[in-house]
Design a protein around this motif. Structure first.
Motif, PDB file in Angstrom:
ATOM      1  N   PHE A 234       0.831  -1.205   0.000  1.00 18.03           N
ATOM      2  CA  PHE A 234       0.000   0.000   0.000  1.00 18.03           C
ATOM      3  C   PHE A 234       0.867   1.258   0.000  1.00 18.03           C
ATOM      4  CE2 PHE A 234      -3.154   2.999   1.844  1.00 18.03           C
ATOM      5  CZ  PHE A 234      -4.175   2.798   0.922  1.00 18.03           C
ATOM      6  N   ASP A 235       2.089   1.162   0.534  1.00 19.25           N
ATOM      7  CA  ASP A 235       3.015   2.298   0.487  1.00 19.25           C
ATOM      8  C   ASP A 235       3.330   2.699  -0.956  1.00 19.25           C
ATOM      9  OD1 ASP A 235       3.133   2.566   3.202  1.00 19.25           O
ATOM     10  OD2 ASP A 235       5.065   1.563   3.447  1.00 19.25           O
ATOM     11  N   GLU A 236       3.369   1.720  -1.843  1.00 19.03           N
ATOM     12  CA  GLU A 236       3.608   2.023  -3.255  1.00 19.03           C
ATOM     13  C   GLU A 236       2.461   2.865  -3.815  1.00 19.03           C
ATOM     14  OE1 GLU A 236       5.829   1.689  -6.920  1.00 19.03           O
ATOM     15  OE2 GLU A 236       6.396   1.114  -4.887  1.00 19.03           O
ATOM     16  N   PHE A 237       1.247   2.521  -3.431  1.00 23.38           N
ATOM     17  CA  PHE A 237       0.064   3.300  -3.824  1.00 23.38           C
ATOM     18  C   PHE A 237       0.135   4.705  -3.235  1.00 23.38           C
ATOM     19  CE2 PHE A 237      -4.387   4.449  -2.641  1.00 23.38           C
ATOM     20  CZ  PHE A 237      -4.896   4.643  -3.915  1.00 23.38           C
ATOM     21  N   ARG A 238       0.539   4.807  -1.979  1.00 22.24           N
ATOM     22  CA  ARG A 238       0.652   6.125  -1.341  1.00 22.24           C
ATOM     23  C   ARG A 238       1.633   7.027  -2.108  1.00 22.24           C
ATOM     24  NH1 ARG A 238       0.912   3.319   3.878  1.00 22.24           N
ATOM     25  NH2 ARG A 238      -1.055   3.605   5.014  1.00 22.24           N
TER      26      ARG A 238
END
Length: 282
Positions: A234-238
């Motif tokens: 999800f950090d990649e999405f952030r």
């Protein structure tokens, strides 16, 4: 109900085609050029759920699903060149696809979204896309996750490197789940995914095959992701949304490709949000 037809695309290295999905009763608004997921190691252009095809074609969109060569036989430079060639082919031959010139969007799921993002960021198309649909995509913006063993895939039965020996020698565009998924599991369990996709100096990977040097995209972005995605952090999405301020859709679940299930509570809402985005950016 949608209909479909296939168009052949000439290449020097392998047989390539695209499938065109359309509803003949609906006047088309735009085309959506679709690239499938599968970690660049498996998957095929016919992976879209029927519900997606029905809803989007009924909304007036022609969907064009493309082949592209798979790793590890093909590496990222060849794969991305092929994706760019597909986009150029649509721009130059739109009438062959849908009988008229129409605006186009790029749509990818997972690895396909990555290909769309990189192609748009560095593609320099004469006619830019009207927008990009990124379903659980990525730009290799965060460190380590794609070069180290995945905690999720380590919970699955171990896959041996011998899975690579069963690959045919030529280029493939159709990586069936039954025969090729094990390669992806092996790659993620061992942290060797990156090495199966790219050969060369890491410096040029970060410059040319990630979004780290891309300050802006040439068109609006719609980005969807699950909060506990098992494949793409999800950090990649952030990082993606911090850079490009897209229209977002967040699913509170622990499935990577959550929209593959028609009965997932988020799937109809995702499609509604997608159509709303498309309609606003034609």
């Amino acid at each position: 109900m949608f209909e479909q037809k296939t168009i052949s695309i000439e290449t020097a290295s392998y047989d390539k085609s695209a499938i065109i999905y359309y509803d003949q009763k609906i006047t088309p608004k735009a085309c959506i050029l679709y690239f499938h997921g599968g970690g660049l190691l498996y998957g095929h252009k016919e992976d879209l759920p029927e519900g997606h095809l029905i809803k989007l074609t009924e909304a007036g969109y022609v969907i064009i699903a493309y082949d592209y060569p798979l790793a590890p036989t093909a590496k990222l430079p060849m794969i991305l060149d092929d994706v760019r060639d597909s986009i150029h082919h649509y721009i130059d031959h739109a009438e062959d696809y849908c009988g008229q010139k129409l605006p186009y969007f790029l749509w990818g799921r997972s690895a396909g979204a990555y290909l769309c993002l990189i192609a748009a960021a560095y593609g320099y198309f004469e006619t830019p896309p009207a927008g990009i649909l990124s379903y659980y995509g990525y730009g290799f913006l965060c460190d380590h996750w794609f070069q180290t063993p995945s905690a999720y895939y380590k919970t699955l039965p171990p896959v041996d490197a011998s899975c690579l020996s069963h690959l045919p020698s030529g280029y493939e565009t159709n990586g069936d789940l039954n025969t090729h998924y094990s390669i992806y599991v092996y790659a993620r369990q061992t942290g060797k995914w990156f090495s199966l996709l790219y050969e060369g100096r890491e410096k040029y990977f970060y410059l040319d095959y990630t979004l780290r040097t891309c300050q802006s995209l040439p068109c609006p972005l719609f980005a969807a992701h699950a909060t506990n995605d098992t494949d793409v952090p999800f950090d990649e999405f952030r990082e993606l949304i911090t850079r490009y301020n897209p229209r977002t859709f967040i699913a509170a679940c622990n499935v990577h490709d959550f929209d593959r299930e028609a009965d997932n509570q988020f799937t109809p809402r995702l499609l509604d949000a997608t159509i709303d985005f498309l309609d606003k950016h034609i």
